[in-house]
Design a protein around this motif. Structure first.
Motif, PDB file in Angstrom:
ATOM      1  N   ALA A  91       3.977   2.527   2.106  1.00  0.00           N
ATOM      2  CA  ALA A  91       3.639   2.708   3.516  1.00  0.00           C
ATOM      3  C   ALA A  91       3.678   1.379   4.261  1.00  0.00           C
ATOM      4  CB  ALA A  91       2.249   3.341   3.659  1.00  0.00           C
ATOM      5  N   GLU A  92       3.213   0.317   3.589  1.00  0.00           N
ATOM      6  CA  GLU A  92       3.191  -0.999   4.226  1.00  0.00           C
ATOM      7  C   GLU A  92       3.158  -2.093   3.178  1.00  0.00           C
ATOM      8  OE1 GLU A  92      -0.362  -1.608   6.645  1.00  0.00           O
ATOM      9  OE2 GLU A  92      -1.428  -0.162   5.410  1.00  0.00           O
ATOM     10  N   ARG A 130       0.865  -1.174   0.000  1.00  0.00           N
ATOM     11  CA  ARG A 130       0.000   0.000   0.000  1.00  0.00           C
ATOM     12  C   ARG A 130       0.907   1.230   0.000  1.00  0.00           C
ATOM     13  NH1 ARG A 130      -4.874  -0.384   2.235  1.00  0.00           N
ATOM     14  NH2 ARG A 130      -4.089  -1.656   3.948  1.00  0.00           N
ATOM     15  N   THR A 131       0.609   2.161  -0.875  1.00  0.00           N
ATOM     16  CA  THR A 131       1.380   3.401  -0.913  1.00  0.00           C
ATOM     17  C   THR A 131       0.779   4.391   0.087  1.00  0.00           C
ATOM     18  OG1 THR A 131       0.017   4.308  -2.691  1.00  0.00           O
ATOM     19  CG2 THR A 131       1.997   3.081  -3.343  1.00  0.00           C
ATOM     20  N   HIS A 132       1.518   5.463   0.326  1.00  0.00           N
ATOM     21  CA  HIS A 132       1.047   6.483   1.263  1.00  0.00           C
ATOM     22  C   HIS A 132      -0.252   7.125   0.805  1.00  0.00           C
ATOM     23  CE1 HIS A 132       4.153   6.503   4.303  1.00  0.00           C
ATOM     24  NE2 HIS A 132       5.050   6.323   3.342  1.00  0.00           N
ATOM     25  N   ARG A 137       5.269   6.022  -2.710  1.00  0.00           N
ATOM     26  CA  ARG A 137       6.082   5.649  -1.562  1.00  0.00           C
ATOM     27  C   ARG A 137       5.344   4.537  -0.828  1.00  0.00           C
ATOM     28  NH1 ARG A 137      10.831   6.655  -2.205  1.00  0.00           N
ATOM     29  NH2 ARG A 137      11.226   6.577   0.007  1.00  0.00           N
ATOM     30  N   GLY A 183      10.326   3.051   0.195  1.00  0.00           N
ATOM     31  CA  GLY A 183       9.728   3.202   1.515  1.00  0.00           C
ATOM     32  C   GLY A 183      10.639   3.987   2.426  1.00  0.00           C
ATOM     33  N   GLU A 223      10.372   3.454   8.524  1.00  0.00           N
ATOM     34  CA  GLU A 223       9.076   3.326   9.196  1.00  0.00           C
ATOM     35  C   GLU A 223       8.069   2.475   8.427  1.00  0.00           C
ATOM     36  OE1 GLU A 223       8.700   4.384  12.316  1.00  0.00           O
ATOM     37  OE2 GLU A 223      10.800   4.961  12.116  1.00  0.00           O
ATOM     38  N   THR A 224       8.392   2.047   7.223  1.00  0.00           N
ATOM     39  CA  THR A 224       7.476   1.212   6.439  1.00  0.00           C
ATOM     40  C   THR A 224       7.130  -0.043   7.226  1.00  0.00           C
ATOM     41  OG1 THR A 224       8.382   2.027   4.345  1.00  0.00           O
ATOM     42  CG2 THR A 224       7.235  -0.097   4.287  1.00  0.00           C
ATOM     43  N   LYS A 225       5.842  -0.333   7.323  1.00  0.00           N
ATOM     44  CA  LYS A 225       5.389  -1.522   8.044  1.00  0.00           C
ATOM     45  C   LYS A 225       5.511  -2.750   7.156  1.00  0.00           C
ATOM     46  CE  LYS A 225       1.947   0.972  10.716  1.00  0.00           C
ATOM     47  NZ  LYS A 225       0.494   1.138  10.921  1.00  0.00           N
ATOM     48  N   ARG A 265       8.783  -2.882  11.672  1.00  0.00           N
ATOM     49  CA  ARG A 265       9.229  -1.722  10.900  1.00  0.00           C
ATOM     50  C   ARG A 265      10.357  -2.203   9.985  1.00  0.00           C
ATOM     51  NH1 ARG A 265      12.245   0.964  13.908  1.00  0.00           N
ATOM     52  NH2 ARG A 265      12.466   2.739  12.545  1.00  0.00           N
TER      53      ARG A 265
END
Length: 130
Positions: free
Chosen positions: A70-71, A30-32, A68, A96, A99-101, A115
Protein backbone atom coordinates in the motif's frame (compact mmCIF):
# COMPACT_ATOMS: atom_id res chain seq x y z
CA UNK A 1 0.11 8.13 9.12
CA UNK A 2 3.47 7.31 7.56
CA UNK A 3 5.36 8.29 10.73
CA UNK A 4 5.67 4.65 11.79
CA UNK A 5 7.08 3.73 8.38
CA UNK A 6 9.57 6.60 8.60
CA UNK A 7 10.71 5.45 12.06
CA UNK A 8 11.25 1.89 10.86
CA UNK A 9 13.05 3.03 7.69
CA UNK A 10 15.36 5.20 9.80
CA UNK A 11 16.07 2.32 12.17
CA UNK A 12 16.75 -0.01 9.22
CA UNK A 13 19.04 2.56 7.58
CA UNK A 14 21.23 2.53 10.68
CA UNK A 15 21.74 -1.23 10.18
CA UNK A 16 22.75 -0.94 6.52
CA UNK A 17 25.91 -2.69 5.35
CA UNK A 18 27.38 -0.04 3.04
CA UNK A 19 31.17 -0.17 3.53
CA UNK A 20 31.97 0.64 -0.10
CA UNK A 21 29.53 3.36 -1.13
CA UNK A 22 29.10 4.78 2.38
CA UNK A 23 25.46 5.32 1.29
CA UNK A 24 23.16 3.66 3.84
CA UNK A 25 19.50 3.39 2.88
CA UNK A 26 16.47 2.18 4.81
CA UNK A 27 12.97 1.35 3.64
CA UNK A 28 9.73 0.24 5.23
CA UNK A 29 6.61 -1.02 3.51
CA UNK A 30 3.03 -1.42 4.66
CA UNK A 31 0.74 -3.94 3.02
CA UNK A 32 -2.96 -3.38 2.42
CA UNK A 33 -3.75 -5.55 5.45
CA UNK A 34 -1.53 -3.41 7.71
CA UNK A 35 1.57 -5.59 8.04
CA UNK A 36 4.86 -3.67 8.04
CA UNK A 37 8.30 -4.79 6.87
CA UNK A 38 11.61 -2.94 6.94
CA UNK A 39 14.90 -3.43 5.16
CA UNK A 40 18.30 -1.89 4.55
CA UNK A 41 20.77 -2.01 1.70
CA UNK A 42 23.43 -4.71 1.85
CA UNK A 43 26.57 -4.22 -0.23
CA UNK A 44 29.21 -6.74 -1.20
CA UNK A 45 32.58 -6.06 -2.77
CA UNK A 46 31.16 -7.03 -6.19
CA UNK A 47 28.79 -4.04 -6.43
CA UNK A 48 26.09 -5.47 -8.69
CA UNK A 49 25.58 -8.37 -6.31
CA UNK A 50 24.35 -6.32 -3.36
CA UNK A 51 20.72 -5.40 -2.82
CA UNK A 52 18.65 -2.36 -2.02
CA UNK A 53 16.70 -1.56 1.13
CA UNK A 54 13.37 -1.89 -0.69
CA UNK A 55 14.42 -5.33 -1.96
CA UNK A 56 15.19 -6.47 1.58
CA UNK A 57 11.82 -5.24 2.87
CA UNK A 58 9.97 -6.94 0.01
CA UNK A 59 11.88 -10.15 0.71
CA UNK A 60 10.70 -10.05 4.34
CA UNK A 61 7.14 -9.50 3.12
CA UNK A 62 7.29 -12.43 0.70
CA UNK A 63 8.79 -14.71 3.38
CA UNK A 64 5.86 -13.78 5.64
CA UNK A 65 3.32 -14.91 3.09
CA UNK A 66 3.19 -12.03 0.66
CA UNK A 67 0.74 -9.22 0.32
CA UNK A 68 0.10 -6.12 -1.71
CA UNK A 69 2.13 -2.99 -0.96
CA UNK A 70 0.00 0.00 0.00
CA UNK A 71 2.86 2.36 0.83
CA UNK A 72 6.61 2.52 1.18
CA UNK A 73 8.94 4.96 2.94
CA UNK A 74 12.54 5.43 1.75
CA UNK A 75 15.34 7.22 3.59
CA UNK A 76 19.01 7.67 2.68
CA UNK A 77 21.60 9.09 5.04
CA UNK A 78 23.47 11.17 2.45
CA UNK A 79 20.70 12.43 0.19
CA UNK A 80 17.98 14.94 0.99
CA UNK A 81 15.30 12.83 -0.70
CA UNK A 82 16.01 9.41 -2.17
CA UNK A 83 13.63 7.73 -4.60
CA UNK A 84 13.69 3.99 -5.21
CA UNK A 85 16.04 3.00 -8.04
CA UNK A 86 14.58 1.70 -11.30
CA UNK A 87 14.88 -1.94 -10.27
CA UNK A 88 13.13 -1.28 -6.96
CA UNK A 89 10.39 0.70 -8.70
CA UNK A 90 9.72 -2.45 -10.72
CA UNK A 91 9.81 -4.63 -7.59
CA UNK A 92 7.36 -2.31 -5.81
CA UNK A 93 5.15 -2.36 -8.91
CA UNK A 94 5.13 -6.17 -8.82
CA UNK A 95 3.54 -6.12 -5.37
CA UNK A 96 1.79 -2.75 -5.53
CA UNK A 97 -0.13 -0.66 -8.02
CA UNK A 98 0.11 2.75 -9.67
CA UNK A 99 -1.69 4.05 -6.55
CA UNK A 100 0.96 2.78 -4.11
CA UNK A 101 2.21 5.70 -2.03
CA UNK A 102 5.96 6.33 -2.00
CA UNK A 103 7.07 8.50 0.93
CA UNK A 104 10.39 10.26 0.45
CA UNK A 105 12.01 11.01 3.79
CA UNK A 106 14.90 12.93 5.25
CA UNK A 107 16.30 12.53 8.77
CA UNK A 108 13.36 14.47 10.24
CA UNK A 109 10.45 12.67 8.57
CA UNK A 110 8.34 12.39 5.44
CA UNK A 111 8.99 15.33 3.12
CA UNK A 112 7.15 14.31 -0.04
CA UNK A 113 4.65 11.63 -1.04
CA UNK A 114 4.18 10.45 -4.61
CA UNK A 115 2.06 7.83 -6.31
CA UNK A 116 4.17 5.01 -7.78
CA UNK A 117 2.39 5.59 -11.11
CA UNK A 118 3.78 9.15 -11.17
CA UNK A 119 7.26 8.02 -10.15
CA UNK A 120 7.21 5.06 -12.55
CA UNK A 121 5.03 6.04 -15.53
CA UNK A 122 4.26 3.27 -17.98
CA UNK A 123 5.84 0.73 -15.67
CA UNK A 124 5.08 -2.97 -15.85
CA UNK A 125 2.35 -3.55 -13.27
CA UNK A 126 1.23 -7.15 -12.69
CA UNK A 127 -2.43 -6.12 -12.62
CA UNK A 128 -2.24 -4.96 -16.25
CA UNK A 129 -0.68 -8.14 -17.67
CA UNK A 130 -3.56 -10.57 -17.17
Amino acid sequence: MADDLFALARSAMRKAHAPYSKFPVGAAIRTHDGRIYAGCNVEVVSFPEGWCAETTAIGHMVMDGGGRIAEVAVLAEKLALCTPCGGCRQRIAEFGSPETKVHLCDETGVRETLRLGDLFPRGFFAEGLG
